[in-house]
Design a protein around this motif. Sequence first.
Motif, PDB file in Angstrom:
ATOM      1  N   ASN A 100       0.835  -1.204   0.000  1.00  0.00           N
ATOM      2  CA  ASN A 100       0.000   0.000   0.000  1.00  0.00           C
ATOM      3  C   ASN A 100       0.867   1.251   0.000  1.00  0.00           C
ATOM      4  O   ASN A 100       0.580   2.213   0.706  1.00  0.00           O
ATOM      5  N   GLN A 101       1.927   1.246  -0.813  1.00  0.00           N
ATOM      6  CA  GLN A 101       2.780   2.420  -0.921  1.00  0.00           C
ATOM      7  C   GLN A 101       2.027   3.562  -1.607  1.00  0.00           C
ATOM      8  O   GLN A 101       1.215   3.341  -2.508  1.00  0.00           O
ATOM      9  N   ARG A 102       2.292   4.766  -1.146  1.00  0.00           N
ATOM     10  CA  ARG A 102       1.634   5.943  -1.712  1.00  0.00           C
ATOM     11  C   ARG A 102       2.663   6.835  -2.395  1.00  0.00           C
ATOM     12  O   ARG A 102       3.823   6.876  -2.000  1.00  0.00           O
ATOM     13  N   SER A 103       2.223   7.533  -3.396  1.00  0.00           N
ATOM     14  CA  SER A 103       3.072   8.516  -4.066  1.00  0.00           C
ATOM     15  C   SER A 103       2.183   9.610  -4.645  1.00  0.00           C
ATOM     16  O   SER A 103       1.025   9.357  -5.002  1.00  0.00           O
ATOM     17  N   VAL A 104       2.719  10.804  -4.693  1.00  0.00           N
ATOM     18  CA  VAL A 104       1.973  11.967  -5.197  1.00  0.00           C
ATOM     19  C   VAL A 104       2.781  12.616  -6.318  1.00  0.00           C
ATOM     20  O   VAL A 104       3.986  12.844  -6.176  1.00  0.00           O
ATOM     21  N   ILE A 105       2.133  12.890  -7.428  1.00  0.00           N
ATOM     22  CA  ILE A 105       2.772  13.540  -8.573  1.00  0.00           C
ATOM     23  C   ILE A 105       2.079  14.875  -8.811  1.00  0.00           C
ATOM     24  O   ILE A 105       0.853  14.933  -8.939  1.00  0.00           O
TER      25      ILE A 105
ATOM     26  N   ALA B  48      -5.799  20.096  -5.317  1.00  0.00           N
ATOM     27  CA  ALA B  48      -4.352  20.177  -5.070  1.00  0.00           C
ATOM     28  C   ALA B  48      -3.529  20.063  -6.344  1.00  0.00           C
ATOM     29  O   ALA B  48      -2.307  20.191  -6.308  1.00  0.00           O
ATOM     30  N   ASN B  49      -4.183  19.818  -7.503  1.00  0.00           N
ATOM     31  CA  ASN B  49      -3.475  19.626  -8.770  1.00  0.00           C
ATOM     32  C   ASN B  49      -2.410  18.533  -8.647  1.00  0.00           C
ATOM     33  O   ASN B  49      -1.219  18.736  -8.967  1.00  0.00           O
ATOM     34  N   THR B  50      -2.836  17.374  -8.165  1.00  0.00           N
ATOM     35  CA  THR B  50      -1.910  16.251  -7.996  1.00  0.00           C
ATOM     36  C   THR B  50      -2.585  14.953  -8.424  1.00  0.00           C
ATOM     37  O   THR B  50      -3.818  14.869  -8.514  1.00  0.00           O
ATOM     38  N   LEU B  51      -1.752  13.950  -8.687  1.00  0.00           N
ATOM     39  CA  LEU B  51      -2.200  12.579  -8.884  1.00  0.00           C
ATOM     40  C   LEU B  51      -1.731  11.775  -7.689  1.00  0.00           C
ATOM     41  O   LEU B  51      -0.577  11.880  -7.271  1.00  0.00           O
ATOM     42  N   LYS B  52      -2.620  10.956  -7.123  1.00  0.00           N
ATOM     43  CA  LYS B  52      -2.279  10.132  -5.973  1.00  0.00           C
ATOM     44  C   LYS B  52      -2.287   8.669  -6.401  1.00  0.00           C
ATOM     45  O   LYS B  52      -3.282   8.173  -6.921  1.00  0.00           O
TER      46      LYS B  52
END
Length: 957
Positions: A360-365, A404-408
């Motif tokens: 369940n690793q998370r990352s934000v672009i 937030a103008n992001t991809l999660k």
Amino acid sequence: MSVVLRAVTRWQAGTERGACRGCEDSRTLPTAFLTLTPQPVRTRVPSGDAADPTGGSLSTSTSTNANANANGAEVAAPKVGQGATLRLVGLQAEVDAAAAAINSLTSGTTTKRQAVPAAVRGAVVGTKGAVLLAIEEECGVTIDMNREKEEVAITGPTPSVNAALERVNNILTDNEEISAEVELKGPHVTQILLSKRRERLREIMSMSSALVIVGREGEFGNGPRKGKRGAAAEGKEGEGKAEGKAGGKAEEAPKAKPSEGGPAVVTIKGRRSQVREAQHHVERLLEEVGWSTVSVPLGTPDLVGVVLGKGGTNAKKLRGAHPGVSIEVVPEECLVYLFSDEVDSLPPAVAAIEEIINANQRSVIEMDATLGRQFFARDGPGKALRDELTGAYPAVTIDRDREANTLKLRGPGAEVAVVVSRIEQFRDAQLTEEVYLCKEDEVSVLNGGEKGLLRTISSETGAELNMKKDRDPTVVLVTGQPGPVAAARDRLVKYLDGDDNGTVVLMEVDPDAIGTIIGKKGANAKRLQNAHNVKIDTLTSRAKIRIYGADAAKVAAAKAEISKSLDATVVTSVVTIGAELINAASLLTPAAVADIGLQYGVSAELSERSVGVVYESNSINGFIVTLKGPSGSIAQARRAIMALAANTAFSVVPLSASQNSDLSYNKSMGTDLLAPIAQMVAGHVTVDVSPLPTGGIIKINSPATSMVHARALVYSLLGERYPGQFASVALEPAAMADGSVMSKQVLRGLTESTGCSHMSLDWDAKCVHINGSPDDVVTAVAEVTRIHEAWASRRKVVSLPGEWMIPVIIGKAGAKIKALRKNHGGVKVEIDDNLMAVVIEAKEGANASASAAEVQALVDASVAARLEQVEVPIPPDTNAIPTLIGRQGAGIKKIEQSTGARIDILKHRDVIVIKGSTNAIASAKKLVDEVFSRATVNGGGGGGGGGGVAGEVSRTA
């Protein structure tokens, strides 16, 4: 009294024995009598029971051991309050000494009192009064316990009373009711104590008789409650224990919810000695808990909920799978704590939690709204990439946060890393270019709804176009892949500024003549549009009109009709010129304006403005030019006058109050220190001093081409006149443009921090001017230099040999430039088209240098691998090219084979391009020149004749 008597008796015995040895008849020895006030002697008559040692009574007698001993000292037993007489017999000197010693002892007797609370009375008295009797015996005092007043009275010689009082105080201190806290390292320790170490806490309370509470009072209870007849920490008098009469057994208080205030603690309450002992055992217990505890970091707060699960289901499953392990999730610390008495059971539990975390690793672009729309579009490269990633990595989820103008992203760590890399490649490969609009274009490019120009261009090219009206001026952002962006931008610019095929044409029109073209209620413009099947936009702010249509011939016809109408229309136009632009005494004179009017066939008149431009407190007047004549000619005259005015400039140099006073005073006395400057600068220059409330300014008017020189001379003169008060620090233009490095706000802060009078940027001279006291100037120069050098160390510029190098730096789908950005700690790598260079910025100078070295190596390798080329004009002789090509291309092939160069013929440009190494190009060019020379001299030969050309083979590019 008994102590005194015993001492005297021993002394007497020794004295009389000595007397007997030295005298024949002891009855002749001197005799002395001392009268003493007797002290009451207390003896305890037990009348209570063993459970209450203070239950007996104290009786007082005046017994003084009344007997006549062998040494002749006799003591009567008087009543309390009466005197007692001692008879001393012995040598005169010794009798006197004994009498003095006895008097010193009896005269120092004192009584002191000490409060003894009922709660600790038993500890002071002891079992059956043993503690008090021991103190009396050891210190030689008498102690009276007054239960009503809750105090003791200690009587005896002063040193003995002080010693006994210290003993009593020590007992009181050891039995004082206190509390202590031992901080717990995290809420997980609280849970471990209450779940795994409850029995150990009971043992600690039993051993120490102290009250132990886990958590702040009222949070977690684990101590004895009060009994029915008193507090558990309060014991009986005379027993010295902390067990209560009733409810003395430690009971377990109910567990309460933890509060949110402060860290968790273990609170220990009881007598000092009990608390000290319990605290020691608790600290040892916490050390043992720490040895058997491990922590697993979660990384992000989102994973807290993942490990816990909905309603704590995941945590319950983990505890069920590992029953011997206590598992506590601490959201505040983003940690999972695991505790077990069996150390071998911890690694499997840790592995299970790490497996959950990895899955369940998370990352934000970061991705702005425009790129987000392209990535989630229904078709195009964004959809293709999404479909590819979804098929290859189904366990990875991608959500868009519009606010937030992001991809999660969420999923297994390795897969998330790959997906992030692919999406960042897509994002970084997107280009954004800006196209500026005038106010009138805001409507025209959007007109038509779905068929508006921006939507049309976007649909045809695949790029996205968005208008930003909040920018000044309004701008259109063109975003997408490099190819579509270039096509979309070219299409939009051709519409705005005219194209080369004649379908879009811009005409200069005086603003006062635009009404003639439009006509009443737009009638004339509508007529022209219908007659020629074109569209007409009026761009008043640009003093132009735009004519566009599908047929270039019809656009030209409309332009011709409008030009004819403008030539026949006489208008009056006023040109306003601000004082910051003009120098009326030099270039913009009435004669110069009149000459411009004659040149374009209009009348032109120059006059001074009545309303001036204000700089701080100084009013500076500008000028106006009135033009009258044909509207087409007026537009040309207006442009010429503005060009003339643009060659003038106005600038100011701030002064301190003392500097302004000095210059003004000298000028009033007939010495104008600034006058020589006007004679040293090309063109007419005026330099004058004007006062301000905060000091003053030097106003400089000069031709624009001379302003830099004039300002430099002013600062040079000021530096000589006021040594140390003026300084200039050279800056790179990029540093001046970087708002975080050397903006007006930064200079304002430096001015305040260094104490200088003024600091200002000089864009023409590319420096910062500093004015202040000598010490302040030195400090400011050092600080500006430090900031600039720090910026320069973090910024590197690598020049590019030409535009052909830009795609090499970017790489396929932006792969190369992205790698450059990531290889050295996330440096910023940008391509500056104006500088034709790669600009590298980093937080650390070492990273910038390393990245610049990599870019330079790439440039060097590309230059070495790239073939050079030269262009050779094709002679006008029509036989030159056939002669060069030869029969079936044999001529040009022979040259290429012999020299190693490649030859391309560009007919549409009338040039031949020769590519290859330097030597190859030189050899090939020499042979080509010889062929062209022979073709020109011989006049060629066409077809298959004397020119040697057997066909029409040609190589074109």
